[in-house]
Write an enzyme that holds these catalytic residues in place. Structure first.
Site, short mmCIF file in Angstrom:
data_model
loop_
_atom_site.label_atom_id
_atom_site.label_comp_id
_atom_site.label_asym_id
_atom_site.label_seq_id
_atom_site.Cartn_x
_atom_site.Cartn_y
_atom_site.Cartn_z
N GLU A 19 -32.07 22.85 -31.85
CA GLU A 19 -31.39 24.12 -31.64
C GLU A 19 -31.68 24.96 -32.88
OE1 GLU A 19 -27.14 26.39 -31.36
OE2 GLU A 19 -27.47 24.67 -32.64
N ASP B 98 -28.26 19.81 -33.58
CA ASP B 98 -27.45 21.03 -33.68
C ASP B 98 -27.73 21.79 -34.96
OD1 ASP B 98 -25.06 22.66 -32.80
OD2 ASP B 98 -24.31 21.91 -34.72
#
Length: 732
Positions: free
Chosen positions: A457, A404
């Site tokens: 990401e 993330d």
């Protein structure tokens, strides 16, 4: 060490549980007497006791006498031998229990060395709380890193949350503290009580705990796995497979809101049934590491090694992953090494000072999120994170980690104004320590667990995200294509009447589609915070919305790159997603939504059966944009090719009107089978199309041309009838 060698200050420190080396006073200590014989002194801390005795293996006893401050002592001839301590209090029965302080350290010298170097690849196996048998006694070994602490105590159910009797032993300059407590077992709740350099005591959950209480409770829980894995065949196949050359369609799931009230074990069968019917190859779970606030969706982690107890035990999660593997479904998990919350019970100022977080707030705090940033340059912190990735691969058999917020890690000026950040040693904005960490975690993960996926990401144009670390890349296996996501969603939300003027929003991604190994995401972030569901992004009435969704998804699945779809979009969830309630499964009672779900299943199965759509996703030579002779800005067409001569042509008509008699040059002459048509009546479309095929005829020296019908708001896939057979990859 005799009693006269212990100072009054030491007696008081040991008695109060503030001594940094309690084993130096308590426990069993041999020495030579005047005659050269070995004599052993036993000392224990038992304040308010009436009688204390050492009980040996042969049943004999050695009474202890009170020395000072609740500390008792006895001497016996000979070297140290195993014993237990019998204690009686006034008006109470005698209890017999093991002595934590008679045991040698449970941390070996090599472990301490590797931890100090930041190179212990199985950190979870030595730090934390582990049931063990030590010198014939069953108990739990505790170990924690707290280099700024002046004393550390284990508190929990076993001592009424008063840690004076269970002070830990300092392991010197390593900053490690250790204690083995006999008699404890799985299920024990505990924390560490840490005395800071200011003399204050703080209570902290174990950073290495492998289980925790159900939030909002915050204690760590001793656990051990008894799960027997049944996915050996899956892991063997995974280790010999390159994910970039395989079909990958991911179903993103938030466990708490997929279906309300289901734990890990309850989730297994319905999730397998649904994912199998929908044809996805993998499930991606939003973060499952323990987190204090459910509304963070798991992205503010307090227990990096503990699966959240909201849905069951760690073995319950192992069961879920095992069952998914046995059903031929891979498992990806979101992983959040970019930041952590400030909750007082967790990592923040763990031993009274910045430890896991960078001490400089310009590098150690995310102002936007109200969270702290790891100190990636500190070896022990880097080790904590690298080992955590390995932990999920080894202990839970996950097939990939989606990392993330990578962009927030890469740039020192991320979401900061001028003057709020400090350049690196070269004067640049790149966070060199974070880059080295990402390279290490990726390289180590792939080295130790071949076949897994590390997925970034990452929303910027940072170069080489999926380039190997040997070529100065970050070493990820895949990168989310956020540019494609933003551009294509902006395009598809437009009225079809206006799309012809914005064709570049849908096709600019072709320019860079092979610059990284991309995964195309329509994730949870796109269906929250007022953005609306995927269906409700679409223009028009309900029928037109669903037609747009089908056309868009078929275009997406044909586009170079792998695919991810957030739960609910496969059947046309109308409401925005909320973590507080389950999906609107009742929509499947409506034929149009049931047909959309059926379409997604066909889309996935067709995709998986057609190697041109996935085999060369990282090879620009596998792709050609086509469109002549009937160029139309609302029609986007391209060809995909596999390594064996197979070809698929994808044609999307994003206009609101049908294109009849549309002429398109195709790569080969002859019959092209229409293997997918999003306007088919069985999916809720109008049934317009080409009766299952089109025929391309030679026209002069140019490419053969086929005349076809392109239904309004549709995508069709064509495959040449005489293409060589390409075996279907079987993922279950």
């Amino acid at each position: 060490m005799s009693s006269i060698d212990v100072t009054s200050t030491e007696w008081e420190a040991v008695a109060s549980g503030t001594h940094h080396a309690p084993h130096a006073v308590l426990g069993s200590h041999p020495e030579k007497d005047a005659a050269g014989r070995t004599v052993t002194t036993i000392r224990v801390r038992r304040p308010l006791a009436s009688t204390v005795a050492a009980v040996f293996a042969d049943g004999k006893r050695a009474p202890l006498s009170h020395v000072a401050h609740g500390i008792w002592e006895a001497r016996h001839d000979g070297p140290p031998v195993p014993y237990r301590i019998a204690t009686a209090y006034q008006d109470g029965e005698e209890t017999i229990e093991g002595d934590p302080y008679r045991h040698l350290p449970t941390l070996g010298e090599l472990d301490v060395h590797l931890i100090a170097e930041g190179r212990h690849e199985r950190l979870w196996a030595v730090l934390g709380a582990h049931p063990r048998t030590v010198s014939g006694e069953e108990g739990v070994a505790f170990a924690v890193w707290a280099p700024n602490a002046t004393a550390v105590r284990v508190v929990g159910d076993h001592n009424g949350w008063n840690g004076e009797a269970h002070a830990m032993r300092s392991m010197g300059i390593s900053g490690l503290w250790e204690l083995f407590i006999p008699g404890l077992a799985v299920g024990t709740r505990y924390k560490y009580e840490i005395r800071t350099r200011t003399g204050a005591w703080v209570f902290k959950a174990d950073p290495m705990a492998e289980a925790a209480e159900v939030p909002p409770a915050t204690a760590s829980v001793v656990t051990a796995s008894s799960h027997r894995w049944g996915d050996a065949a899956w892991l063997t196949r995974r280790a010999t497979t390159s994910a970039v050359a395989q079909p990958l369609s991911v179903y993103e799931v938030h466990v708490g809101s997929w279906r309300g009230g289901l734990g890990y074990r309850d989730l297994a069968e319905p999730l397998i049934e649904h994912v199998t019917a929908a044809g996805f190859t993998h499930v991606e779970f939003m973060p499952l590491a323990e987190h204090p606030f459910g509304g963070s969706w798991g992205y503010q982690v307090s227990g990096y090694y503990a699966p959240t107890s909201r849905f069951g035990t760690p073995d319950d999660l192992r069961y879920l992953i095992d069952r998914l593997h046995q059903a031929g479904i891979g498992v990806i998990m979101d992983w959040v090494p970019g930041h952590f919350p400030k909750d007082a019970f967790a990592l923040a100022k763990f031993d009274g000072q910045a430890l896991y977080e960078h001490p400089d707030p310009r590098r150690g705090e995310h102002q936007d999120w109200g969270t702290l940033i790891f100190d990636y340059g500190r070896p022990e912190v880097r080790n904590f994170l690298v080992a955590n990735a390995l932990y999920w691969f080894e202990e839970f058999h996950v097939d990939g980690l989606r990392v993330d917020a990578v962009a927030s890690m890469l740039y020192l000026d991320y979401s900061r104004r001028e003057g709020e950040w400090e350049p690196n040693i070269h004067g640049g904005r790149e966070n060199l320590e974070a880059i080295r960490f990402l390279q290490e975690v990726n390289a180590t993960s792939y080295r130790l667990h071949p076949g897994v996926m590390m997925i970034a990401e990452e929303s910027t144009s940072f170069p080489g995200v999926t380039a190997p670390t040997s070529h100065a890349g970050l070493g990820f296996g895949f990168k989310w294509n956020m540019g494609w996501m933003n551009d294509s969603l902006q395009y598809i939300q437009r009225d079809p009447l206006h799309r012809a003027h914005h064709e570049g929003e849908m096709t600019f991604s072709f320019v860079y589609a092979f610059s990284e190994n991309y995964l195309l995401p329509i994730s949870h972030d796109e269906v929250v915070h007022g953005k609306g569901s995927l269906v409700n992004k679409m223009p028009g009435d309900h029928w037109h919305k669903l037609a747009n969704v089908r056309a868009y998804l078929a275009y997406m699945w044909g586009h170079p790159g792998k695919n991810l779809l957030f739960m609910g979009q496969e059947f046309g969830q109308l409401a925005e997603w909320s973590e507080s309630r389950e999906l609107d499964w009742w929509l499947l009672e409506q034929p149009s939504h049931a047909q959309l779900q059926e379409f997604v299943g066909v889309l996935n199965r067709t995709y998986r059966a057609q190697a041109p759509l996935w085999q060369r996703d990282n090879d620009g030579g596998s792709f050609t944009r086509i469109g002549a002779p009937s160029w139309d800005p609302s029609v986007i067409a391209f060809e995909r090719r596999d390594a064996n001569g197979g070809r698929i042509v994808i044609i999307s008509n994003f206009a609101g009107v049908e294109r009849g008699g549309y002429r398109l040059a195709l790569p080969l002459e002859g019959v092209w089978n229409e293997i997918l048509n999003t306007d088919a009546s069985e999916y809720g479309g109008r049934g317009s199309g080409n009766l299952g095929m089109v025929v391309a005829h030679a026209e002069g020296e140019g490419a053969p041309v086929a005349t076809m019908t392109l239904p309004a708001l549709s995508t069709i896939w064509l495959r040449h009838q005489n293409d060589p057979h390409v075996p279907t990859v079987n993922h279950g």
